[in-house]
Each structure stands twice: as structure tokens, then as C-alpha cells.
Write an enzyme that holds these catalytic residues in place. Sequence first.
Site, PDB file in Angstrom:
ATOM      1  N   ALA A 121     -15.207   3.936  -8.516  1.00 21.22           N
ATOM      2  CA  ALA A 121     -15.582   2.605  -8.002  1.00 21.22           C
ATOM      3  C   ALA A 121     -14.375   1.999  -7.311  1.00 21.22           C
ATOM      4  O   ALA A 121     -13.273   1.996  -7.867  1.00 21.22           O
ATOM      5  CB  ALA A 121     -16.052   1.692  -9.136  1.00 21.22           C
ATOM      6  N   CYS A 122     -14.583   1.515  -6.087  1.00 23.36           N
ATOM      7  CA  CYS A 122     -13.524   0.823  -5.354  1.00 23.36           C
ATOM      8  C   CYS A 122     -14.012  -0.583  -5.020  1.00 23.36           C
ATOM      9  O   CYS A 122     -15.204  -0.886  -5.174  1.00 23.36           O
ATOM     10  CB  CYS A 122     -13.138   1.593  -4.091  1.00 23.36           C
ATOM     11  SG  CYS A 122     -14.422   1.638  -2.818  1.00 23.36           S
ATOM     12  N   PRO A 123     -13.134  -1.481  -4.566  1.00 26.17           N
ATOM     13  CA  PRO A 123     -13.540  -2.880  -4.365  1.00 26.17           C
ATOM     14  C   PRO A 123     -14.708  -3.069  -3.404  1.00 26.17           C
ATOM     15  O   PRO A 123     -15.601  -3.869  -3.661  1.00 26.17           O
ATOM     16  CB  PRO A 123     -12.267  -3.537  -3.815  1.00 26.17           C
ATOM     17  CG  PRO A 123     -11.162  -2.724  -4.396  1.00 26.17           C
ATOM     18  CD  PRO A 123     -11.685  -1.318  -4.424  1.00 26.17           C
TER      19      PRO A 123
END
Length: 574
Positions: A121-123
Amino acid sequence: MQTVQSLLFVINSTQQYVNASILAKKLTQSANKLGYTSTTIASKDDIPQHNVDVVVFLGDLPNNVAAYPANLVAQIRLDDATKNTDELLSHALNNAQAASESASLTASTGTQAKRFVAITACPTGVAHTFMAAEALQQGATKHDYIIDVETQGSVGAKNILTAEAIEAADIVILATDIEVNTDRFVGKRVYRCSTGFALKQTDKAFQQAISEAKVLESSKQAATAASGSATKEKAGVYKHLLTGVSFMLPMVVAGGLLIALSLCFGLNAAEQSGSLAYVLKQIGVTAFTLMVPMLSGYIAYSIADRPGLTPGLIGGLLATQLQAGFLGGIVSGFLAGYIALFLAKKIKLPTSLESLKPILIVPLLGTLSVGLIMYYVVGSPVAQIFEMMKDFLNNMGTTNAVLMGIVLASMMCIDLGGPINKAAYAFTVGLLTTNTYMPMAATMAGGMVPALGMALATFFAKNKFNTGERDAGKAAFVLGLCFISEGAIPFAAKDPMRVIPTCIAGGAVTGALVALFHCELVTPHGGVFVLLIPNAINHAWLYLIAIAAGSLVTGLSYALLKRREAAPLVAQKA
């Protein structure tokens, strides 16, 4: 094997504690039958000081094997619990190793990890999320591991991990730049890293996961609190901020585009009450009103989980009402998160009343504390700073605007989705709350340059790139158009000393031109495709020229600097 008289059974299985306890009782009976004296403890209990001949671990081997007072160390896996306990005990004692070799015993046990589950998960939930997942899957195939990867992207979770997959996994890898819920993994060995690390150093990520993964005892907060170093705390603060930004982004996109669409009916149509343009604008303004509370609420959620959400959301709304903007939202988010975390840890209640803590006591006291601090301490000074920043941004001259464009666009090109890139992006997204749109235009344009530039370089100097690199260039072109800087990572990883400077040079040119052309962008993502939406950006053709100019600078400069691939040696006939 030396003569054995005394045994110490250590229950060391968080996931199957009951089964391990039952097995310990059966083994104690077998030990007594065979003439041994035995004692049973759990690994969380105090280690006894009296020496024993053999320590038998039921379940996993702990990291502190050498701390147990024994000459020999043995292990019985719970998978073998169905066997005859007399035979099981005899086999374990016959294969016991010297305590001095416990380090190698632990290491060999770690390398037996074959099954993994992971979350990425990334921003923004677009590029790193899926590229890291693909890298982990390819790395697992390379090492003959089995892995299931759940991606928590902008469109929600995909390939959601099943309870069976989690149960069967030896190690959980959390390759995340934002906080994710870890309740499912309590009792499992968990390893944390960034998406960038999993993407760029996949083999090392697996090695560290095997050697460094720790059993998750209660929640992600326990793991965070246990990380005592200043570096980890700094990284934690940054991750909390990015978590808030990631949840705020959909509000920014929806609000900005709806306001832009309202202008399709004319500049003054949105002021006519009851018209469709007016309704669209009001919906967009409402979305913008929720931006700061979302930012604040999910910063607090990242720190303290659910107890932090209520004080964080209310603190963010107070920041909006006090005219403190996104700066006030950041402050209120961290205040709410750490206050809620402190209350959750320090307030002790009888078991019968414990359920009231997360739904009544912590939200009430946390909201009261954050509200009073925002009103009487933080709100006014932050509002003044925010107002000064707005005045500077709205009144800055061409020179200052060009300098800001250069700095922001260059930051987007330095680490291609890393901390510097995300810091610039988070800052410009926050500026959208001030109705300042040029920085967002410079940031998005600069972020498109690296991937587009590398694609152009493979076109201009085809003979300097091998077939794989030329294929990567084609993919990078598409990624660049979508505002995914990570398309340049394969080139930067192989040749960073030439790729990064050329990307920064192109980004600086693009940022300067965007500011010089007074381009303004109302939405924080979408790449060139947002140009298809009316009023999403002004001066669309000039914006494209700025992007093309920077991409050409990067592409041509790298095409000139790139060293030609060495031709393979061909064996000659004698």
C-alpha cells in the site's frame, strides 16, 4: 547424547497456544514415564535460573534461545503433535543440539520459511502498490517461495488474503508506506518495509523478513511503540502524515473536478442559486470542506487506530472553522492521535468496563482535550501562519513562482516516488485548500518527466539500450502519461549517477515553464488525461509544451550520457 535427567518444556506458540499446552501435558507424562524430571513454562513467563539438561521448545524457536539455562536445545513442532508422544520426545532428545549452537539452530529454522502473505500500500494507491506486489511475486517465484499478496490501492483492496492463507503463512510482509490494519496477523511473524524497498531490493526484503520478522502480539500500535529508535519514530511520523494524505486525496480529486465542471456552464453560472452549475459547485465545496477533517482524522487513526478517529475528525473540522487550514489539520491530527494513544494505554478499567474505553471514554476525553488545545493554544497561531502563507503564495511575483516551480518539480524527480517525492506531493495537495493551484500543476508535470524522459532516451539512442530496456521504455512512456514517476525506476536502479541528474534537469525546466506560463491545476492526479476534463487546467497547450520540453531535456541528455552496452564476446573458431 549425554545423560539426560531434567527437562524444561517451553510453550512458544501464540497462534496455537492451547494445542501447545495440551501437548506439553502429554509430553510431561511421557517424560515421567521415561524417568525424567520436567517443568513446563510459557515463553512469556520468567526464565528459570536453575540449570536443566535439555530445553524443549514446543512450537517456534524464540530469538533468545541462548538465554535459557540448558546444555542442550530441542524443538517439537506442533505439526507433529498427532504422533505418539513417547516417540516424539525420544526423537526430539536424540536430535537435540548443543546450546552453543542455538544461533545456527535459530537461523536454520528461519530459512525454512516457505510460505508468505503480504500487503502492499502506498499513499496514492496507484503505482508503488502494484509494482511492489509484482516484485514480491516475482521474487517468491525466483526463490521457490509461495506468496499471496493483497494490494490496498486507490480502488480498494484486491486479492484479499483469506484466513486460510494467513494461517498457513510462515511470515507476513507489510510493504506499506501508510498504516494498514494488522488485526488479522496477531500471533504471526510480521516484517515491515516500504513499498520502495520491496520493489527495488526484493531479494533483501525476503532475507530480512526471514531473519528479522517479529511475532505481532496485539496490534500495530504495540509494534510501533516497541520501536525505540529515533529513526523509526521519524519514519513513523512521516507514515502517519502520508496515511492522512492518502485518505484525503479522493476528496481533493472529487471536489476539484466538480468545481471545474461547474465552470463549464460559464464563469458566473455557478453563482445562480438552483442551477446545475450552482449544485455542482456546492457539492465540490462540500468535498473541499471535508478535506482537512479527513487529513486530520486519518493521521490520528494511523497513530491510535479507531480511538483516534473521532478526536482527529473533530479536530480537523475545528481547524477549518478556526481558519487554520491544512496546517491546523496536520497539527490536530497528531495531537488527537497521540492523546488517544496515551489515554488508551494509561486508563485502566475493570474487565467488565473495558469495552467502554474505545467507544466512550477515549473519544470523549480525546475530543475534549484536542478541542480545548485547538481553541486556546494552537488554533490562532497556526491560523496566522496559514494566512501569511496564503498571502505570500497569492502575491508572489514571477521570479518567486518560477523558483517554487523549479524546486517542487525537481523534488518530484529526485527519488521517483520516495520520501522527497512524496513530501513535495503532500505539500502541494495541501495547498489546494488555499485555492493555490500552480504548485500542483508544477508537481504533476515534474512527476511525469522522469518516465517520459527515459522513454524518449530509448527512442533517440536505441543502439545504446538492450531489448529489455527498450521494452521498459515503452512501458515508461505510458506510466509517465499517467503521472507515475516510478516508470523510470528500472533505469535509475541500473544507472543512478546519470539518470537522476538528467531527470532533475528536465523536471526543473518543466517546473519553471509551468510557473512562467501561469498554469493552474485543480486536481492532484491523472496525468495528461485530466486535460480531457473541462477547466481542470488552464492553458492546456502551454502545459503540454512545458511537459514536453522537460521530457526532451531529460531524454536527449540521457541519450548522450548513456554508455553503450558492451557487445557480447563471440567465441572464435581456432
